[in-house]
Design a protein around this motif. Sequence first.
Motif, short mmCIF file in Angstrom:
data_model
loop_
_atom_site.label_atom_id
_atom_site.label_comp_id
_atom_site.label_asym_id
_atom_site.label_seq_id
_atom_site.Cartn_x
_atom_site.Cartn_y
_atom_site.Cartn_z
N ARG A 33 0.84 -1.19 0.00
CA ARG A 33 0.00 0.00 0.00
C ARG A 33 0.88 1.24 0.00
N ILE A 34 0.29 2.33 -0.48
CA ILE A 34 1.05 3.57 -0.60
C ILE A 34 0.15 4.74 -0.24
N ARG A 35 0.74 5.73 0.38
CA ARG A 35 0.05 7.00 0.63
C ARG A 35 0.76 8.04 -0.22
N LEU A 36 -0.01 8.80 -0.98
CA LEU A 36 0.56 9.70 -1.97
C LEU A 36 0.53 11.15 -1.52
N ALA A 37 1.57 11.87 -1.89
CA ALA A 37 1.53 13.33 -1.92
C ALA A 37 1.35 13.70 -3.38
N SER A 69 -3.11 11.74 0.03
CA SER A 69 -4.17 10.74 -0.16
C SER A 69 -4.28 9.85 1.08
N PRO A 70 -5.38 9.11 1.22
CA PRO A 70 -5.42 8.03 2.21
C PRO A 70 -4.55 6.88 1.72
N TRP A 71 -4.40 5.84 2.54
CA TRP A 71 -3.66 4.66 2.11
C TRP A 71 -4.38 4.03 0.91
N ILE A 72 -3.59 3.64 -0.09
CA ILE A 72 -4.14 3.10 -1.33
C ILE A 72 -3.58 1.70 -1.56
N ARG A 73 -4.47 0.75 -1.83
CA ARG A 73 -4.07 -0.59 -2.26
C ARG A 73 -4.52 -0.77 -3.71
N ARG A 74 -3.80 -1.59 -4.45
CA ARG A 74 -4.15 -1.79 -5.85
C ARG A 74 -5.58 -2.31 -6.00
N ALA A 75 -5.91 -3.33 -5.23
CA ALA A 75 -7.20 -4.00 -5.41
C ALA A 75 -8.34 -3.29 -4.71
N GLN A 76 -8.02 -2.43 -3.73
CA GLN A 76 -9.08 -1.76 -2.97
C GLN A 76 -8.73 -0.29 -2.80
N PRO A 89 -9.39 3.61 -2.62
CA PRO A 89 -10.57 4.41 -2.25
C PRO A 89 -11.08 5.21 -3.45
N GLU A 90 -12.34 5.59 -3.38
CA GLU A 90 -12.95 6.36 -4.46
C GLU A 90 -12.18 7.66 -4.69
N GLY A 91 -11.96 7.96 -5.96
CA GLY A 91 -11.19 9.14 -6.33
C GLY A 91 -9.73 8.82 -6.60
N TYR A 92 -9.30 7.63 -6.15
CA TYR A 92 -7.91 7.21 -6.37
C TYR A 92 -7.87 5.84 -7.04
N ASP A 93 -8.98 5.44 -7.66
CA ASP A 93 -9.09 4.09 -8.19
C ASP A 93 -8.98 4.02 -9.71
N ASP A 94 -8.60 5.12 -10.35
CA ASP A 94 -8.41 5.09 -11.79
C ASP A 94 -7.18 4.25 -12.13
N PRO A 95 -7.30 3.30 -13.07
CA PRO A 95 -6.16 2.43 -13.40
C PRO A 95 -4.91 3.21 -13.81
N ARG A 96 -5.08 4.36 -14.48
CA ARG A 96 -3.92 5.15 -14.89
C ARG A 96 -3.18 5.72 -13.69
N LEU A 97 -3.94 6.16 -12.69
CA LEU A 97 -3.32 6.69 -11.48
C LEU A 97 -2.64 5.57 -10.70
N LEU A 98 -3.29 4.42 -10.60
CA LEU A 98 -2.71 3.30 -9.85
C LEU A 98 -1.42 2.81 -10.51
N ALA A 99 -1.39 2.83 -11.85
CA ALA A 99 -0.18 2.39 -12.54
C ALA A 99 1.00 3.28 -12.18
N GLU A 100 0.79 4.59 -12.12
CA GLU A 100 1.87 5.51 -11.75
C GLU A 100 2.19 5.43 -10.26
N ALA A 101 1.16 5.29 -9.43
CA ALA A 101 1.39 5.25 -7.98
C ALA A 101 2.26 4.07 -7.58
N PHE A 102 2.09 2.94 -8.27
CA PHE A 102 2.86 1.75 -7.92
C PHE A 102 3.99 1.48 -8.91
N SER A 103 4.39 2.51 -9.66
CA SER A 103 5.53 2.36 -10.56
C SER A 103 6.82 2.33 -9.75
N ASP A 104 7.88 1.82 -10.35
CA ASP A 104 9.17 1.74 -9.65
C ASP A 104 9.69 3.12 -9.28
#
Length: 622
Positions: A230-234, A427-434, A436-451
């Motif tokens: 999981r990740i919390r984003l600025a 952001s709140p804590w974000i997991r790939r599979a769960q 939260p609303e507003g942070y669940d766009d696949p494009r955002l998740l791909a960048e959030a969990f990028s290397d």
Amino acid sequence: MLDRIREGSQGPIVRVILFLIIVAFAFTGVSAYLGGGASDYVAKVNDQEITRAAFERQYQNQRSMMEQQFGDMFNLLAADENYMRQMRRDVLEQMIEEQLAIELAGKIGIKQSSQVLREQIRQMPEFQVGGQFDNNLYLRLLNNAGYTPEMFRDYLQAEMSRIMMLQGVLGSEFALPHEIERMQMLQNERRSGRFATISVERFADQVEVTDEAVENFYFDNQEQFRQEERIRLAYVALDFNDVVATIDVSDSEVRAYYDDNPAVFASEELRSIAHILVEFGDDEDAAYARIQGIQARLEEGEDFADLAAAESDDMFSGEDGGELGRLERDSFDPDLEDAGFALAEEGDVSGIVRSEFGFHLVKLTELVPAETTSFADVEADIRRNIAQAEAERVYFELQQQLARLTFEYPDTLEVAAEELGLTIQTSPWIRRAQAPEGYDDPRLLAEAFSDDVRELDMNSELVELDRRSLVVRADDYESARIRDLAEVRNDIYAYLAEQQAERLAKEYAESLLAQLQAGEAITDENVAFRAIEAAPRFGGELPGAVRQQLFRMAHSDSATYAAVTLANGDAAIIELTHVMPGVPDAAEQQRFGRQIEGQRSELAYQALMEGLKSKAKIERRL
């Protein structure tokens, strides 16, 4: 079955499947189904090859429809290689079944008449304008797809023959009156009795969960305690709506735009025409004499539409009184267009017009003069459009600045935030599979969990969402891990305690059940029975587990008993005393009949395909 086939050729199933045919046609082009343009095949059904080109088009068609249905969620499905591999196999199997059905239809001689084929084409909305068949649109769409009317007719013939055959199979299933009545009686049955619940909370103080039991459960069920990374984003976000709010459009700009773009606010003249066609045939002089005769009858007062229906060689438009629809340049034969544009008044009829198709009489059936919309009516729209266009320009410039600044300063968002007047958010804590609303766009998740973000602690690439652009970086990150025993000890203790309490409640309920079955009275004052009065099989106020068990219980002349565990862990004991047979409802008879027929039709289709596949020579090369 043949009666069902004949009825089905005009039935709703045919219309629905024809719609699906046209959808597939729109996505892929009929040439794909005709097997052209392929050098290899993915399957061979008897001697008929399913080309790789046809398969890939069908597969892409299926993907397109799923993307429309699921939207961005389809990206998550597409990332699963096993899912997509199975999807390809399913598409191929569907094409094999379609080919088997076409072959069977041919063997048993099912074929649609030319008249019905023509009528089905006329009814397809893809070929209609204003609810009426448009022959020019029809020909234009066929031409754009790269094939002729004959090719489309052959394709449609094969598909409709297949559909008619399936309609015969699926539509031949039936339900007998006594079967419908029996199903209604079962579903409308009501049962009476009583039940009592034993609360799991009664046994909470009897529970004993040791540290050893907690530890054993933890080590025996490690995967249950795996925490996904999981990740919390600025992040900083550029919002298009915020940019729009900063744009000011002056009155002079609005007026200047209106004055400089008169064509935008002027409607074109609209014309619709009808015609009567006499084809040349083998004798052009005879054709000319015939059109002269029709012209004379018009001059004597006969109705144009009636003459078109009776005399025109254009069978499609003739049935509609000769209507060809909206007249536009480069949409009809040039000679017809010139004649139509030369007519001055609605209802005027041209002289005899010669084209490459034959001789025509052209009637102007509708004339809507060109008009210019007043400035007052469009002022607000112009202001909004100018603001929108300017906002898009400014937004694009800010996007580029945001991307540049966060790239030049990859270890901070502060520089970009300060220069562009943005706020750094968390952001709140974000997991790939769960997420939260507003942070669940696949494009955002791909960048959030990028290397770059997750491991190198760098800014992300610019993420473009709907009217928002973001750059994110990790504020905090936790990799996937098995949570420590200390973190989950209390949860395990609560779970084991709950399981023990449920088991004790169930054992106590079973002891009470034994007393009832032995004819003994229950003396526990904490066990209070509630009456069940004519409970229905579906719905009602009974707990779901009680209702389901009540209708599973066998009925006899004396009371019968059962015990069951409820969804909340409580136990229940049930006494069934009376069964009231259901009363058939004549108003619901058709619905129950369709339900039975639908179930049997599905089984019949599966059996048919299994039988055809077992006898066919099928080679799969996917």
